[in-house]
Design a protein around this motif. Structure first.
Motif, PDB file in Angstrom:
ATOM      1  N   TRP A 541       0.670  -1.394   0.188  1.00  0.00           N
ATOM      2  CA  TRP A 541      -0.210  -0.272   0.223  1.00  0.00           C
ATOM      3  C   TRP A 541       0.742   1.253   0.355  1.00  0.00           C
ATOM      4  CZ3 TRP A 541      -0.382  -3.662   3.887  1.00  0.00           C
ATOM      5  CH2 TRP A 541       0.108  -2.953   4.875  1.00  0.00           C
ATOM      6  N   PHE A 542       1.976   1.047  -0.517  1.00  0.00           N
ATOM      7  CA  PHE A 542       2.879   3.145  -0.047  1.00  0.00           C
ATOM      8  C   PHE A 542       2.998   3.214  -1.064  1.00  0.00           C
ATOM      9  CE2 PHE A 542       6.254   2.195   3.622  1.00  0.00           C
ATOM     10  CZ  PHE A 542       5.691   2.221   4.729  1.00  0.00           C
ATOM     11  N   VAL A 543       2.576   4.327  -1.307  1.00  0.00           N
ATOM     12  CA  VAL A 543       2.572   5.301  -2.632  1.00  0.00           C
ATOM     13  C   VAL A 543       3.915   4.709  -3.263  1.00  0.00           C
ATOM     14  CG1 VAL A 543       3.285   6.894  -1.358  1.00  0.00           C
ATOM     15  CG2 VAL A 543       1.711   7.110  -3.209  1.00  0.00           C
ATOM     16  N   THR A 544       4.970   5.024  -2.890  1.00  0.00           N
ATOM     17  CA  THR A 544       6.414   4.925  -3.082  1.00  0.00           C
ATOM     18  C   THR A 544       6.931   2.993  -4.029  1.00  0.00           C
ATOM     19  OG1 THR A 544       7.450   4.142  -1.230  1.00  0.00           O
ATOM     20  CG2 THR A 544       7.116   6.191  -2.421  1.00  0.00           C
ATOM     21  N   THR A 545       5.557   2.016  -3.549  1.00  0.00           N
ATOM     22  CA  THR A 545       6.335   1.123  -3.839  1.00  0.00           C
ATOM     23  C   THR A 545       4.848   1.184  -5.400  1.00  0.00           C
ATOM     24  OG1 THR A 545       5.582  -0.300  -2.058  1.00  0.00           O
ATOM     25  CG2 THR A 545       5.084  -1.701  -3.551  1.00  0.00           C
ATOM     26  N   LYS A 546       5.830   0.362  -6.497  1.00  0.00           N
ATOM     27  CA  LYS A 546       5.806   0.020  -7.730  1.00  0.00           C
ATOM     28  C   LYS A 546       5.036  -0.633  -8.718  1.00  0.00           C
ATOM     29  CE  LYS A 546       8.375   3.963  -8.083  1.00  0.00           C
ATOM     30  NZ  LYS A 546       7.296   5.495  -7.930  1.00  0.00           N
ATOM     31  N   ASN A 547       5.040  -1.999  -7.937  1.00  0.00           N
ATOM     32  CA  ASN A 547       4.132  -3.015  -8.173  1.00  0.00           C
ATOM     33  C   ASN A 547       3.024  -3.094  -7.795  1.00  0.00           C
ATOM     34  OD1 ASN A 547       4.867  -4.969 -10.563  1.00  0.00           O
ATOM     35  ND2 ASN A 547       5.221  -6.727  -8.996  1.00  0.00           N
ATOM     36  N   THR A 548       2.528  -2.174  -7.505  1.00  0.00           N
ATOM     37  CA  THR A 548       1.319  -2.848  -6.250  1.00  0.00           C
ATOM     38  C   THR A 548       0.795  -3.217  -7.207  1.00  0.00           C
ATOM     39  OG1 THR A 548       2.120  -0.574  -5.107  1.00  0.00           O
ATOM     40  CG2 THR A 548      -0.255  -0.998  -5.200  1.00  0.00           C
ATOM     41  N   ALA A 549      -0.560  -2.413  -7.863  1.00  0.00           N
ATOM     42  CA  ALA A 549      -1.482  -3.102  -8.854  1.00  0.00           C
ATOM     43  C   ALA A 549      -1.135  -4.508  -9.047  1.00  0.00           C
ATOM     44  CB  ALA A 549      -1.113  -2.809 -10.442  1.00  0.00           C
ATOM     45  N   LYS A 550       0.236  -5.089  -9.625  1.00  0.00           N
ATOM     46  CA  LYS A 550       0.853  -6.865  -9.797  1.00  0.00           C
ATOM     47  C   LYS A 550       0.579  -7.186  -8.294  1.00  0.00           C
ATOM     48  CE  LYS A 550       3.234  -5.638 -14.074  1.00  0.00           C
ATOM     49  NZ  LYS A 550       4.987  -6.650 -14.651  1.00  0.00           N
ATOM     50  N   ILE A 551       0.789  -6.805  -7.019  1.00  0.00           N
ATOM     51  CA  ILE A 551       0.821  -7.497  -6.076  1.00  0.00           C
ATOM     52  C   ILE A 551      -0.957  -7.611  -5.654  1.00  0.00           C
ATOM     53  CG2 ILE A 551       1.236  -7.184  -2.507  1.00  0.00           C
ATOM     54  CD1 ILE A 551       3.640  -5.642  -4.609  1.00  0.00           C
ATOM     55  N   ALA A 552      -1.433  -6.181  -5.504  1.00  0.00           N
ATOM     56  CA  ALA A 552      -2.827  -6.407  -5.639  1.00  0.00           C
ATOM     57  C   ALA A 552      -3.644  -7.224  -6.119  1.00  0.00           C
ATOM     58  CB  ALA A 552      -3.408  -5.206  -5.276  1.00  0.00           C
ATOM     59  N   GLU A 553      -3.456  -7.353  -7.469  1.00  0.00           N
ATOM     60  CA  GLU A 553      -4.421  -8.818  -8.019  1.00  0.00           C
ATOM     61  C   GLU A 553      -3.992 -10.091  -7.767  1.00  0.00           C
ATOM     62  OE1 GLU A 553      -4.885  -9.344 -12.655  1.00  0.00           O
ATOM     63  OE2 GLU A 553      -3.488  -7.870 -12.556  1.00  0.00           O
ATOM     64  N   ARG A 554      -3.102  -9.923  -7.589  1.00  0.00           N
ATOM     65  CA  ARG A 554      -2.756 -11.168  -7.264  1.00  0.00           C
ATOM     66  C   ARG A 554      -2.949 -11.878  -5.472  1.00  0.00           C
ATOM     67  NH1 ARG A 554       0.919 -10.339 -11.094  1.00  0.00           N
ATOM     68  NH2 ARG A 554       1.288 -11.888 -11.791  1.00  0.00           N
ATOM     69  N   LEU A 555      -3.294 -10.830  -5.205  1.00  0.00           N
ATOM     70  CA  LEU A 555      -3.819 -10.570  -2.999  1.00  0.00           C
ATOM     71  C   LEU A 555      -4.818 -11.273  -3.341  1.00  0.00           C
ATOM     72  CD1 LEU A 555      -2.264  -7.950  -1.325  1.00  0.00           C
ATOM     73  CD2 LEU A 555      -2.362 -10.355  -0.674  1.00  0.00           C
ATOM     74  N   THR A 556      -5.839 -10.854  -4.366  1.00  0.00           N
ATOM     75  CA  THR A 556      -7.463 -10.382  -4.461  1.00  0.00           C
ATOM     76  C   THR A 556      -7.668 -11.898  -5.108  1.00  0.00           C
ATOM     77  OG1 THR A 556      -7.319  -8.349  -5.934  1.00  0.00           O
ATOM     78  CG2 THR A 556      -9.528  -9.919  -6.219  1.00  0.00           C
ATOM     79  N   ARG A 557      -6.968 -12.583  -6.025  1.00  0.00           N
ATOM     80  CA  ARG A 557      -7.078 -14.056  -6.110  1.00  0.00           C
ATOM     81  C   ARG A 557      -6.716 -15.418  -4.333  1.00  0.00           C
ATOM     82  NH1 ARG A 557      -4.472 -12.697 -11.252  1.00  0.00           N
ATOM     83  NH2 ARG A 557      -3.011 -12.927 -10.884  1.00  0.00           N
ATOM     84  N   PHE A 558      -5.654 -14.568  -4.043  1.00  0.00           N
ATOM     85  CA  PHE A 558      -5.188 -15.443  -2.891  1.00  0.00           C
ATOM     86  C   PHE A 558      -6.642 -15.340  -2.127  1.00  0.00           C
ATOM     87  CE2 PHE A 558      -3.719 -15.357   1.675  1.00  0.00           C
ATOM     88  CZ  PHE A 558      -3.153 -16.069   1.705  1.00  0.00           C
ATOM     89  N   GLU A 559      -7.095 -14.113  -1.877  1.00  0.00           N
ATOM     90  CA  GLU A 559      -8.116 -14.463  -0.863  1.00  0.00           C
ATOM     91  C   GLU A 559      -9.648 -14.914  -1.045  1.00  0.00           C
ATOM     92  OE1 GLU A 559      -8.080 -13.410   1.726  1.00  0.00           O
ATOM     93  OE2 GLU A 559      -6.496 -11.759   1.814  1.00  0.00           O
ATOM     94  N   LEU A 560      -9.540 -15.692  -2.421  1.00  0.00           N
ATOM     95  CA  LEU A 560     -10.770 -15.952  -2.849  1.00  0.00           C
ATOM     96  C   LEU A 560     -10.142 -18.026  -2.341  1.00  0.00           C
ATOM     97  CD1 LEU A 560     -12.923 -16.674  -4.438  1.00  0.00           C
ATOM     98  CD2 LEU A 560     -11.918 -16.919  -6.442  1.00  0.00           C
TER      99      LEU A 560
END
Length: 577
Positions: A541-560
């Protein structure tokens, strides 16, 4: 509520909006099915929740794409990850954990706590350790823990009776709840509905906020089964629709996410008559109203000796708390509290300035942002701006050196709800004294009781452990988060999210009641989350993390469907920064 013999003019029923017939039909359907939902076998509710989780993940990419267009965020920008994290990731996680709780209730009658989770403080206050819950939690969120502190009347022996009490009823009555959705974060409206449905057994009409009503079709798709069975309805439109629904006799309860001004307008009305009704505590509505209404969120910066990398990490942490979602968050950083003589105070502020200069500036999509921005900047001559102001894009604002005794300063009394934060400093001779004075300052000077953050390095934490625990105990906030953004408390699911208990309609502050709270505690007082002073990998969630979108997309599938393989996929992306 108090009664009065005043002569305040009697309120009039709001005029019917153009779509009143459709709204009436929706409400009639909900009314007809309210008892059916309340008494539906728990196994059937669990099955519906599972299908809702699956559909939430299914619509996620299209929902995120729509949000990016609305907020003018390029699809290939790292900022796209904010819409994944604030929408489908949090929604999916909450649903997954809620399903676990409902399955516990189905098997055992109550949610099951992990062994050793229940303990008491020295004063007898009950605390429940709710995170981490297992190995995957420990791997995914290394160094983070979460506790729920209960209200004083809860004891170890009666905690169970104050947990998931709706499910203690053999034949519960159903009710119709109006949920007034927020316009800023995609998960708020759906999860407010989920809480009403599953924690309180109420059918809902979700009135979308015009700011983000583009999310409506995706919510309708995810909740299609609930809509088809008459357990949920959707409503669109402006304030006239909201007012009509609030006053509709079929609506039994209301949940508001918004501002205290909106709350007061709904409860007491507007103008001089509304002010008079509020003064006399003569609400327009005889309905239970719960709410989450924002905060002037403090960050208490405990003095210590920080390394260069720690200064940088915490500067990025604080800027994230301001800049996420363009500053349009109820838990955004608003007041940075430092020790006046901290040797590293100016070095830390300079790190903040550097990060604010480097990060992307944002389109101010939320109505009134420019006017609010000007109010704060014009009230403080020392305000510093970072970036240009053009085409609806606002610079970031830092207002340093606001005198702590300037009690009427807008920075302390009003939530800016835009990309502005201030810094104030307090005299103190030690970290322990500073923590005590900062706690008193937050409780006595700042508006709101939703969430607060304390930054404290591990050396100081060890040396002043008692002072830190005292500060956590005395801070009158619904969430107190150590070393990280209180949005973690919003997102974990297991932690209740809402104001510190005790507000009334007349003095509403940050609101009444909680949401999320997947263990379904009936009387939580506050959530306490502790995290590492410097985390690795850098939090997504850090605004300086450059790979947030890819991390978060995978987190969504992880939570499923959590598992080691999906965790590895998330970790791989996180290590890439």
């Amino acid at each position: 509520m108090a009664t009065s013999t005043s002569t305040t003019p009697a309120p009039t029923t709001p005029p019917a909006p153009a779509n009143a017939a459709q709204l009436n039909a929706h409400l009639n359907t909900l009314h007809d099915n309210r008892h059916t939902w309340a008494r539906l076998p728990l196994s059937e509710k669990i099955a519906m929740a599972r299908r809702l989780l699956e559909r939430t993940v299914e619509v996620a990419p299209r929902q995120v794409e729509a949000a990016l267009r609305a907020k003018r965020i390029p699809q290939n920008s790292p900022l796209a990850g904010e819409e994944w994290l604030g929408g489908p990731v949090i929604t999916a996680r909450n649903l997954r954990l809620l399903i676990d709780t409902l399955e516990d209730i189905d098997r055992h009658g109550k949610p099951q706590l992990k062994n050793g989770a229940l303990r008491t403080r020295h004063d007898g206050q009950v605390i429940v350790d709710v995170f981490p819950l297992g190995t995957l939690d420990k791997l995914m969120y290394q160094g983070f823990t979460a506790e729920v502190w209960m209200q004083p009347e809860v004891t170890p022996s009666n905690l169970a009776s104050h947990t998931a009490s709706f499910y203690d009823q053999d034949l519960p009555d159903g009710h119709v709840a109006l949920v007034l959705g927020a316009g800023n974060v995609a998960s708020i409206g759906p999860l407010d509905v989920v809480y009403k449905l599953f924690a309180e057994g109420q059918v809902c009409i979700l009135k979308m906020n015009p700011v983000n009503d583009y999310l409506g079709p995706f919510i309708e798709e995810a909740f299609a089964e609930f809509i088809e069975r008459g357990f949920l309805a959707m409503a669109y439109g402006g304030a006239d629709v909201g007012a009509y629904l609030c006053h509709h006799p079929t609506v039994d309860e209301i949940h508001i996410t918004g501002s205290d001004l909106t709350h007061d307008a709904i409860v007491y009305g507007t103008g001089p008559e509304g002010e008079k009704r509020k003064a006399n505590d003569e609400p327009l509505l005889n309905k239970r109203i719960t709410s989450e209404l924002g905060n002037v969120s403090p960050i208490i910066v405990t003095p210590g000796t920080w390394s260069e990398s720690e200064l940088q990490f915490q500067a990025e942490n604080v800027v994230t708390q301001l800049a996420n979602n363009g500053g349009f968050n109820c838990n955004a950083a608003r007041v940075l509290i430092t020790q006046k003589d901290w040797p590293q105070r100016e070095a830390f502020l300079n790190k903040l300035r550097s990060v604010l200069s480097d990060i992307d500036k944002r389109f101010a999509y939320y109505p009134g942002a420019e006017e609010r921005f000007d109010t704060f900047i014009n009230a403080n001559d020392q305000a510093e701006l970072f970036g240009p102001r053009e085409g609806g894009v606002l610079p970031w604002g830092l207002i340093p050196n606001v005198p702590a005794d300037d009690t009427d300063n807008v920075c302390f009394t009003t939530e800016s709800f835009c990309g502005v934060m201030c810094e104030t400093s307090l005299d103190a001779s030690s970290p322990s004294e500073f923590l005590k004075r900062a706690t008193d300052f937050c409780n006595e000077r700042l508006w709101g009781t939703l969430s607060a953050s304390i930054l404290i390095d591990p050396r100081t934490q060890r040396a002043d452990a008692a002072a830190l625990e005292q500060a956590i105990s005395e801070l009158r906030y619904g969430s107190v988060v150590i070393n990280h953004w209180p949005a973690v408390s919003y997102g974990l699911g297991v932690t209740p999210w809402g104001a510190f208990p005790g507000h009334t309609y007349q003095d509403i502050g940050s609101g009444i009641g909680v949401v999320h709270n997947t263990f379904l505690f009936d009387k939580p007082q506050k959530s306490v989350i502790r995290g590492p002073f410097k985390a690795f990998p850098k939090p997504p969630w850090f605004v300086t993390t450059k790979n947030t979108a890819k991390i978060a997309e995978r987190l969504t599938r992880f939570e499923l469907n959590p598992g080691l393989a999906r965790f590895a996929g998330v970790l791989t992306q996180a290590l890439r920064g």
